[in-house]
Design a protein around this motif. Structure first.
Motif, PDB file in Angstrom:
ATOM      1  N   MET A 288      -2.444   4.827  27.788  1.00 52.10           N
ATOM      2  CA  MET A 288      -1.410   4.706  26.760  1.00 52.10           C
ATOM      3  C   MET A 288      -1.891   5.361  25.471  1.00 52.10           C
ATOM      4  N   TRP A 289      -1.079   6.266  24.931  1.00 53.85           N
ATOM      5  CA  TRP A 289      -1.422   6.887  23.659  1.00 53.85           C
ATOM      6  C   TRP A 289      -0.150   7.303  22.916  1.00 53.85           C
ATOM      7  N   TRP A 290      -0.329   7.652  21.660  1.00 49.91           N
ATOM      8  CA  TRP A 290       0.785   8.209  20.891  1.00 49.91           C
ATOM      9  C   TRP A 290       0.387   9.594  20.404  1.00 49.91           C
ATOM     10  N   GLY A 291       1.390  10.376  20.018  1.00 56.15           N
ATOM     11  CA  GLY A 291       1.105  11.713  19.505  1.00 56.15           C
ATOM     12  C   GLY A 291       2.246  12.667  19.807  1.00 56.15           C
ATOM     13  N   GLY A 292       2.168  13.858  19.214  1.00 56.19           N
ATOM     14  CA  GLY A 292       3.198  14.858  19.387  1.00 56.19           C
ATOM     15  C   GLY A 292       3.090  15.608  20.700  1.00 56.19           C
ATOM     16  N   ASP A 293       3.938  16.628  20.838  1.00 53.07           N
ATOM     17  CA  ASP A 293       4.013  17.385  22.085  1.00 53.07           C
ATOM     18  C   ASP A 293       2.704  18.107  22.403  1.00 53.07           C
ATOM     19  N   GLU A 294       2.051  18.663  21.383  1.00 57.72           N
ATOM     20  CA  GLU A 294       0.814  19.396  21.625  1.00 57.72           C
ATOM     21  C   GLU A 294      -0.259  18.472  22.189  1.00 57.72           C
ATOM     22  N   ARG A 295      -0.384  17.294  21.603  1.00 55.12           N
ATOM     23  CA  ARG A 295      -1.370  16.328  22.096  1.00 55.12           C
ATOM     24  C   ARG A 295      -1.019  15.874  23.500  1.00 55.12           C
ATOM     25  N   ALA A 296       0.267  15.650  23.742  1.00 50.58           N
ATOM     26  CA  ALA A 296       0.693  15.195  25.061  1.00 50.58           C
ATOM     27  C   ALA A 296       0.379  16.239  26.131  1.00 50.58           C
ATOM     28  N   THR A 297       0.709  17.494  25.846  1.00 52.92           N
ATOM     29  CA  THR A 297       0.468  18.557  26.822  1.00 52.92           C
ATOM     30  C   THR A 297      -1.014  18.693  27.132  1.00 52.92           C
ATOM     31  N   ALA A 298      -1.844  18.710  26.095  1.00 53.42           N
ATOM     32  CA  ALA A 298      -3.286  18.843  26.288  1.00 53.42           C
ATOM     33  C   ALA A 298      -3.848  17.669  27.083  1.00 53.42           C
ATOM     34  N   THR A 299      -3.396  16.461  26.764  1.00 54.30           N
ATOM     35  CA  THR A 299      -3.908  15.275  27.448  1.00 54.30           C
ATOM     36  C   THR A 299      -3.468  15.251  28.901  1.00 54.30           C
ATOM     37  N   LEU A 300      -2.224  15.624  29.159  1.00 52.30           N
ATOM     38  CA  LEU A 300      -1.727  15.680  30.539  1.00 52.30           C
ATOM     39  C   LEU A 300      -2.491  16.714  31.360  1.00 52.30           C
ATOM     40  N   ASN A 301      -2.821  17.833  30.747  1.00 53.07           N
ATOM     41  CA  ASN A 301      -3.611  18.853  31.450  1.00 53.07           C
ATOM     42  C   ASN A 301      -5.008  18.332  31.786  1.00 53.07           C
ATOM     43  N   ALA A 302      -5.596  17.586  30.854  1.00 54.29           N
ATOM     44  CA  ALA A 302      -6.911  16.997  31.112  1.00 54.29           C
ATOM     45  C   ALA A 302      -6.830  15.973  32.245  1.00 54.29           C
ATOM     46  N   ILE A 303      -5.769  15.202  32.258  1.00 53.43           N
ATOM     47  CA  ILE A 303      -5.569  14.229  33.338  1.00 53.43           C
ATOM     48  C   ILE A 303      -5.464  14.939  34.683  1.00 53.43           C
ATOM     49  N   ASP A 304      -4.701  16.023  34.733  1.00 49.48           N
ATOM     50  CA  ASP A 304      -4.561  16.784  35.981  1.00 49.48           C
ATOM     51  C   ASP A 304      -5.917  17.288  36.473  1.00 49.48           C
ATOM     52  N   GLU A 305      -6.744  17.781  35.556  1.00 48.93           N
ATOM     53  CA  GLU A 305      -8.067  18.274  35.935  1.00 48.93           C
ATOM     54  C   GLU A 305      -8.925  17.146  36.485  1.00 48.93           C
ATOM     55  N   PHE A 306      -8.892  16.005  35.832  1.00 48.95           N
ATOM     56  CA  PHE A 306      -9.673  14.857  36.296  1.00 48.95           C
ATOM     57  C   PHE A 306      -9.211  14.421  37.686  1.00 48.95           C
TER      58      PHE A 306
END
Length: 468
Positions: free
Chosen positions: A74-92
């Motif tokens: 769970m986190w908050w943030g704008g689109d840029e943060r969301a995209t970067a975090t989702l990409n990191a999740i996919d890599e993990f």
């Protein structure tokens, strides 16, 4: 991949029982997918023990022995943060296919209220992005809400953090309940080209009173423009709290004595200052910006360069800059009272990452956060979407990518020139924040006098303290 491995293991075991003496075949179909490439072909495939671990050539366990695990993040943030975090999740997830991470993200509006409800009800996410100001209250009310990272040093490496910064950002009562997501602090972002045209200088230290003269110059330049835009949160975090700390040398609420750090006359002074800022047109009318909530930069007047400056944070200044593509921005100094007893401004971190104490998968959550903070690929994906990274890997990666520059880096550099007292704790508790914001908004709207609002606010704060 997982299905292929299971099928290969099944076939290998079946053939071991049904085709005696055929284990010397060189056919790939007769070997387990998890068998080392240099395994002896002459050896027949042995019947694996039930639930026995399987290892690859380098000794790592395969995903066939893991039960599927699902983590909520769970986190908050704008689109840029969301995209970067989702990409990191996919890599993990690609590295650990038995682990699935469900992303829960959105705006900061209502985030703390939602988190509080989840913590109390025992339904919080496994991995939680946390506001630094909230942590003291949560940790005090229930020390079991969050996991101590130092108890999982065999899974997550904390050596990439600067030791004192880590202790001061997420450390409580000898426990490391949170990990800082970046190096951050308050920031003053201004349209430098516009400021130069008007004749404003934010490169030299100035006082709160100087903002009146600056606001006057803005109106003379263009009556439809304002020096500042501020919402309720900014009025509290960027005027009420630092002004009172500079005035008194104490935080609004003093943590160790659980007392008020100011007198009623002090609060009247800061509220009168806010009233005068609106009366003199220094700040855009609260009625015109309040609907934007935490997203002041979506205001068309910011985009159209009708506001010269905005109080922000080093973690969000780049987003504010990007929202006004026609502007040219710089980071200025922050206002300080003449004869201030404290700088009132200080560097800290924008958020913490925490692991929920009641999570059923603490070790997997630690695995993800170890990847999040210490893996170079993760650093390349996450870059500086949560401010300047706090780890050596994150910082070196951002430097290689040319990202430690511009207004974000300038903000971090600027805030470190101030040495104000950190007011996290009672002052930033949810209830206190609401009380202080409401007081500032009442005055901004002209709903009551600074004297009456100050008197009522003192009573509310005293009642809050007496209930602690």
């Amino acid at each position: 991949m997982r299905k292929k491995r299971i099928l290969a293991l099944f076939l290998a075991a079946a053939m071991a029982f049904s085709i005696a003496g055929c284990g010397n075949s060189d056919s790939a179909e007769n070997q387990s997918a998890d068998q080392p490439d240099n395994a002896e072909a002459e050896e027949p495939a042995a019947k694996p023990e039930e639930n026995a671990p399987t290892e690859t050539a380098d000794g790592e366990k395969t995903d066939t022995e893991h039960e599927p695990v699902t983590l909520r993040f769970m986190w908050w943030g704008g689109d840029e943060r969301a995209t970067a975090t989702l990409n990191a999740i996919d890599e993990f997830e690609s590295r650990y296919p038995w682990i699935t991470i469900e992303a829960e993200y959105g705006s900061s509006d209502g985030y703390q209220e939602k988190l509080t409800t989840q913590l109390v009800s025992g339904t919080a996410a496994d991995i939680i992005q946390m506001g630094p100001g909230w942590m003291p209250g949560y940790a005090e009310s229930n020390s079991d809400y969050f996991v101590d990272f130092r108890e999982y040093g065999d899974i997550i490496d904390l050596s990439g953090f600067e030791a004192s910064f880590l202790e001061n950002n997420g450390g409580f009562n000898g426990h490391q309940y949170g990990l800082p997501t970046g190096i951050s602090g308050q920031s003053f972002l201004y349209n430098s080209a516009l400021a130069e045209s008007i004749g404003l200088d934010f490169t030299e230290q100035y006082t709160w009173e100087d903002l009146f003269e600056m606001g006057k110059k803005v109106k003379e330049y263009d009556d439809s423009m304002y020096l500042l835009t501020m919402g309720a949160a900014e009025l509290n975090a960027m005027i009420v709290r630092p002004y009172l700390t500079q005035l008194t040398g104490k935080t609004v609420l003093v943590n160790d004595t659980r007392s008020l750090g100011f007198e009623e006359e002090d609060f009247v002074e800061v509220l009168t200052y806010i009233k005068d800022m609106y009366d003199n047109g220094v700040i855009a009318p609260i009625s015109s910006v309040i609907s934007y909530g935490a997203d002041l930069i979506t205001d068309p007047n910011w985009i159209d360069q009708k506001y010269v400056s905005i109080f922000s944070y080093s973690s969000t200044v780049e987003t504010a800059e990007a929202a006004c593509p026609d502007g040219s921005f710089s980071v200025g100094k922050l206002p300080v009272l003449s004869g201030a007893k404290d700088d009132g401004w200080y560097g800290n971190c924008p958020q913490y990452m925490c692991v929920y104490g009641q999570s059923e998968h603490i070790e997997e959550a630690m695995m993800f956060l170890d990847f999040f903070y210490n893996d170079k690929t993760a650093a390349e994906l996450l870059t500086n979407v949560r401010s300047v990274p706090p780890t050596s890997v994150g910082q070196s990666t951002c430097e290689e990518l040319g990202l430690l520059q511009g207004v974000a880096k300038d903000s971090v550099d600027m805030i470190q020139t101030y040495s104000g007292t950190n007011d996290l704790g009672l002052t930033t508790e949810e209830e206190v924040t609401a009380i202080l914001e409401d007081a500032a908004v009442q005055v901004a709207y002209g709903q009551d006098t600074p004297e009456n609002v100050a008197q009522n606010t003192m009573a509310l704060l005293e009642a809050y303290l007496s209930g602690k």
